[in-house]
Design a protein around this motif. Structure first.
Motif, PDB file in Angstrom:
ATOM      1  N   ALA A 127       0.834  -1.211   0.000  1.00  0.00           N
ATOM      2  CA  ALA A 127       0.000   0.000   0.000  1.00  0.00           C
ATOM      3  C   ALA A 127       0.865   1.256   0.000  1.00  0.00           C
ATOM      4  CB  ALA A 127      -0.935  -0.002   1.207  1.00  0.00           C
ATOM      5  N   ILE A 128       1.913   1.265   0.812  1.00  0.00           N
ATOM      6  CA  ILE A 128       2.785   2.437   0.882  1.00  0.00           C
ATOM      7  C   ILE A 128       3.594   2.584  -0.401  1.00  0.00           C
ATOM      8  CG2 ILE A 128       4.809   3.392   2.061  1.00  0.00           C
ATOM      9  CD1 ILE A 128       3.514   2.390   4.687  1.00  0.00           C
ATOM     10  N   ASP A 129       4.110   1.471  -0.933  1.00  0.00           N
ATOM     11  CA  ASP A 129       4.857   1.528  -2.200  1.00  0.00           C
ATOM     12  C   ASP A 129       3.971   2.035  -3.336  1.00  0.00           C
ATOM     13  OD1 ASP A 129       7.199   0.614  -1.076  1.00  0.00           O
ATOM     14  OD2 ASP A 129       7.007  -1.430  -1.844  1.00  0.00           O
ATOM     15  N   ARG A 130       2.738   1.561  -3.362  1.00  0.00           N
ATOM     16  CA  ARG A 130       1.814   1.979  -4.425  1.00  0.00           C
ATOM     17  C   ARG A 130       1.516   3.468  -4.323  1.00  0.00           C
ATOM     18  NH1 ARG A 130       0.450  -0.329  -9.255  1.00  0.00           N
ATOM     19  NH2 ARG A 130      -1.448   0.639  -9.951  1.00  0.00           N
ATOM     20  N   ALA A 131       1.257   3.941  -3.106  1.00  0.00           N
ATOM     21  CA  ALA A 131       0.987   5.369  -2.915  1.00  0.00           C
ATOM     22  C   ALA A 131       2.205   6.208  -3.295  1.00  0.00           C
ATOM     23  CB  ALA A 131       0.580   5.639  -1.467  1.00  0.00           C
ATOM     24  N   GLY A 132       3.393   5.735  -2.946  1.00  0.00           N
ATOM     25  CA  GLY A 132       4.616   6.450  -3.317  1.00  0.00           C
ATOM     26  C   GLY A 132       4.813   6.495  -4.819  1.00  0.00           C
ATOM     27  N   ALA A 133       4.532   5.383  -5.484  1.00  0.00           N
ATOM     28  CA  ALA A 133       4.667   5.331  -6.949  1.00  0.00           C
ATOM     29  C   ALA A 133       3.668   6.257  -7.626  1.00  0.00           C
ATOM     30  CB  ALA A 133       4.474   3.897  -7.444  1.00  0.00           C
ATOM     31  N   GLN A 134       2.442   6.289  -7.105  1.00  0.00           N
ATOM     32  CA  GLN A 134       1.426   7.174  -7.684  1.00  0.00           C
ATOM     33  C   GLN A 134       1.809   8.646  -7.492  1.00  0.00           C
ATOM     34  OE1 GLN A 134      -1.978   5.569  -5.627  1.00  0.00           O
ATOM     35  NE2 GLN A 134      -2.588   4.337  -7.387  1.00  0.00           N
ATOM     36  N   GLY A 135       2.301   8.977  -6.316  1.00  0.00           N
ATOM     37  CA  GLY A 135       2.740  10.347  -6.076  1.00  0.00           C
ATOM     38  C   GLY A 135       3.913  10.731  -6.960  1.00  0.00           C
ATOM     39  N   PHE A 136       4.874   9.815  -7.103  1.00  0.00           N
ATOM     40  CA  PHE A 136       6.033  10.051  -7.958  1.00  0.00           C
ATOM     41  C   PHE A 136       5.593  10.250  -9.405  1.00  0.00           C
ATOM     42  CE2 PHE A 136       9.656   8.643 -10.526  1.00  0.00           C
ATOM     43  CZ  PHE A 136      10.684   9.394  -9.964  1.00  0.00           C
TER      44      PHE A 136
END
Length: 90
Positions: A71-80
């Motif tokens: 979940a955190i990796d996905r949110a970070g990727a979306q923000g990036f």
């Protein structure tokens, strides 16, 4: 994705991993306390617990960590992606 973008994402991924570990530890501790009515989960080398309890605790802890990290990796990727237009996994 360019090498520069991959390098730029690396700190985000590292911070996300640390955050996932911390958050999943908190969630697991609270969940284990509710399930087993104990403050600490059994460790593999603690003789007072059975193998089933130790393996159940380890599986639950691993599942919580995996979901939290994803979940955190996905949110970070979306923000990036929103900031740079590049998806870090491509």
């Amino acid at each position: 994705m360019s090498k520069g973008a991959k390098l730029a994402y690396r700190p985000i991924g590292l911070i996300g991993g640390i955050l996932a570990g911390t958050l999943s530890g908190i969630v697991f501790k609270q969940l284990w306390k509710a399930i087993a009515d104990e403050d600490d989960a059994p460790g593999a080398l603690q003789s007072e617990y059975g193998t089933k309890e130790v393996l159940l605790a380890a599986a639950l802890q691993g599942a919580i960590f995996a979901v939290t990290k994803a979940a955190i990796d996905r949110a970070g990727a979306q923000g990036f992606h929103k900031l740079t237009g590049s998806w870090p996994g491509d």
